[in-house]
Write a protein that holds these residues in place. Structure first.
Motif, mmCIF file in Angstrom:
data_model
loop_
_atom_site.group_PDB
_atom_site.id
_atom_site.type_symbol
_atom_site.label_atom_id
_atom_site.label_comp_id
_atom_site.label_asym_id
_atom_site.label_seq_id
_atom_site.Cartn_x
_atom_site.Cartn_y
_atom_site.Cartn_z
ATOM 1 N N LEU A 32 -10.063 8.584 1.667
ATOM 2 C CA LEU A 32 -10.781 8.152 0.470
ATOM 3 C C LEU A 32 -10.001 8.587 -0.762
ATOM 4 N N THR A 33 -9.909 7.686 -1.731
ATOM 5 C CA THR A 33 -9.325 8.070 -3.004
ATOM 6 C C THR A 33 -10.384 8.837 -3.799
ATOM 7 N N SER A 34 -9.967 9.437 -4.877
ATOM 8 C CA SER A 34 -10.902 10.164 -5.735
ATOM 9 C C SER A 34 -11.932 9.240 -6.374
ATOM 10 N N LYS A 35 -11.686 7.933 -6.322
ATOM 11 C CA LYS A 35 -12.629 6.938 -6.849
ATOM 12 C C LYS A 35 -13.439 6.310 -5.713
ATOM 13 N N ASN A 36 -13.409 6.947 -4.534
ATOM 14 C CA ASN A 36 -14.185 6.524 -3.360
ATOM 15 C C ASN A 36 -13.820 5.138 -2.835
ATOM 16 N N ILE A 37 -12.551 4.827 -2.873
ATOM 17 C CA ILE A 37 -12.055 3.587 -2.268
ATOM 18 C C ILE A 37 -11.248 3.979 -1.036
ATOM 19 N N ILE A 38 -11.450 3.252 0.045
ATOM 20 C CA ILE A 38 -10.785 3.582 1.304
ATOM 21 C C ILE A 38 -9.343 3.089 1.278
ATOM 22 N N TRP A 39 -8.414 4.009 1.483
ATOM 23 C CA TRP A 39 -6.980 3.717 1.572
ATOM 24 C C TRP A 39 -6.659 3.651 3.060
ATOM 25 N N VAL A 40 -6.211 2.487 3.528
ATOM 26 C CA VAL A 40 -5.975 2.258 4.956
ATOM 27 C C VAL A 40 -4.488 2.436 5.261
ATOM 28 N N TYR A 41 -4.193 3.267 6.238
ATOM 29 C CA TYR A 41 -2.799 3.492 6.633
ATOM 30 C C TYR A 41 -2.190 2.190 7.153
ATOM 31 N N MET A 42 -0.893 2.050 6.991
ATOM 32 C CA MET A 42 -0.182 0.828 7.388
ATOM 33 C C MET A 42 -0.529 0.391 8.810
ATOM 34 N N GLY A 43 -0.914 -0.873 8.935
ATOM 35 C CA GLY A 43 -1.149 -1.467 10.235
ATOM 36 C C GLY A 43 -2.494 -1.181 10.853
ATOM 37 N N LYS A 44 -3.281 -0.346 10.229
ATOM 38 C CA LYS A 44 -4.614 -0.038 10.763
ATOM 39 C C LYS A 44 -5.583 -1.134 10.324
ATOM 40 N N PRO A 45 -6.722 -1.263 11.012
ATOM 41 C CA PRO A 45 -7.653 -2.354 10.699
ATOM 42 C C PRO A 45 -8.111 -2.330 9.244
ATOM 43 N N ILE A 46 -8.152 -3.501 8.649
ATOM 44 C CA ILE A 46 -8.622 -3.637 7.271
ATOM 45 C C ILE A 46 -10.137 -3.485 7.270
ATOM 46 N N LEU A 47 -10.637 -2.700 6.357
ATOM 47 C CA LEU A 47 -12.071 -2.541 6.171
ATOM 48 C C LEU A 47 -12.478 -3.253 4.890
ATOM 49 N N ALA A 48 -13.713 -3.704 4.814
ATOM 50 C CA ALA A 48 -14.196 -4.378 3.613
ATOM 51 C C ALA A 48 -14.012 -3.471 2.399
ATOM 52 N N ASN A 49 -13.518 -4.049 1.321
ATOM 53 C CA ASN A 49 -13.307 -3.344 0.054
ATOM 54 C C ASN A 49 -12.384 -2.142 0.166
ATOM 55 N N SER A 50 -11.425 -2.221 1.063
ATOM 56 C CA SER A 50 -10.440 -1.144 1.222
ATOM 57 C C SER A 50 -9.110 -1.586 0.619
ATOM 58 N N ILE A 51 -8.127 -0.710 0.718
ATOM 59 C CA ILE A 51 -6.775 -1.037 0.274
ATOM 60 C C ILE A 51 -5.898 -1.157 1.504
ATOM 61 N N CYS A 52 -5.316 -2.325 1.674
ATOM 62 C CA CYS A 52 -4.395 -2.594 2.778
ATOM 63 C C CYS A 52 -2.986 -2.254 2.294
ATOM 64 N N VAL A 53 -2.307 -1.388 3.031
ATOM 65 C CA VAL A 53 -0.984 -0.921 2.629
ATOM 66 C C VAL A 53 0.097 -1.632 3.435
ATOM 67 N N MET A 54 1.049 -2.195 2.737
ATOM 68 C CA MET A 54 2.231 -2.845 3.300
ATOM 69 C C MET A 54 1.873 -3.983 4.269
ATOM 70 N N PRO A 55 1.047 -4.926 3.832
ATOM 71 C CA PRO A 55 0.661 -6.026 4.723
ATOM 72 C C PRO A 55 1.846 -6.874 5.165
ATOM 73 N N GLU A 56 2.953 -6.792 4.442
ATOM 74 C CA GLU A 56 4.131 -7.593 4.788
ATOM 75 C C GLU A 56 4.710 -7.229 6.149
ATOM 76 N N HIS A 57 4.367 -6.073 6.682
ATOM 77 C CA HIS A 57 4.889 -5.634 7.976
ATOM 78 C C HIS A 57 3.977 -6.009 9.148
ATOM 79 N N PHE A 58 2.852 -6.666 8.843
ATOM 80 C CA PHE A 58 1.862 -6.955 9.877
ATOM 81 C C PHE A 58 1.374 -8.390 9.721
ATOM 82 N N ASN A 59 0.738 -8.902 10.728
ATOM 83 C CA ASN A 59 0.286 -10.291 10.727
ATOM 84 C C ASN A 59 -1.162 -10.426 10.279
ATOM 85 N N PHE A 60 -1.499 -9.904 9.120
ATOM 86 C CA PHE A 60 -2.850 -10.059 8.616
ATOM 87 C C PHE A 60 -3.018 -11.473 8.072
ATOM 88 N N SER A 61 -4.123 -12.084 8.400
ATOM 89 C CA SER A 61 -4.401 -13.425 7.884
ATOM 90 C C SER A 61 -4.886 -13.324 6.442
#
Length: 153
Positions: A96-125
């Motif tokens: 969690l960031t200090s502003k209560n937003i979920i920071w998702v590690y690279m390649g881990k499942p995307i959660l609603a209203n989270s931050i997806c990191v480095m999507p260019e390395h994964f096949n996210f639709s």
């Protein structure tokens, strides 16, 4: 959706310019938020991924469009006494960031209203990415264009 320039990069990886004031300022001027890596040593703040490199001021770090990755415990403690937007993680799947937003590690499942990191390395639709609050990428210009084109379809 917000687009966050990873270490201030806008056109792909660049170990020379990442986490430098000019590169980060360039990304900000293009309208992107920026993820920056911050160290604190001897009451001074520094940018740098693997080690502290470029000294910055407390005023400079206070930009609202920064997502500050604390790189050492002293930086984390200092940030915890501010209103800045920061987080700490290494390889945890989620943090969690200090502003209560979920920071998702690279390649881990995307959660609603989270931050997806480095999507260019994964096949996210596009549908998966649309669930995000933001994406953090080395290619923000590419994603801005791609997401705008997909929205127009």
């Amino acid at each position: 959706m917000r687009i966050i320039a990873h270490r201030g990069l806008t056109d792909g990886p660049d170990n020379v310019t990442e986490n430098t004031v000019p590169q980060i300022e360039n990304a900000l001027h293009q309208g992107f938020d920026c993820e920056i890596d911050l160290w604190r040593l001897n009451d001074r703040l520094y940018l740098g991924h693997d080690k502290p490199i470029e000294e910055v001021s407390e005023n400079w770090v206070a930009k609202k469009s920064f997502w500050i990755h604390a790189k050492n415990d002293i930086a984390l403690q200092w940030l915890n006494n501010t209103e800045l937007n920061y987080f700490w993680h290494e390889t945890d799947h989620f943090t969690l960031t200090s502003k209560n937003i979920i920071w998702v590690y690279m390649g881990k499942p995307i959660l609603a209203n989270s931050i997806c990191v480095m999507p260019e390395h994964f096949n996210f639709s596009y549908e998966e990415l649309r669930k995000c609050y933001a994406i953090c990428t080395d290619y923000p210009k590419r994603y801005k264009k791609k997401l705008a084109a997909l929205e127009d379809e």
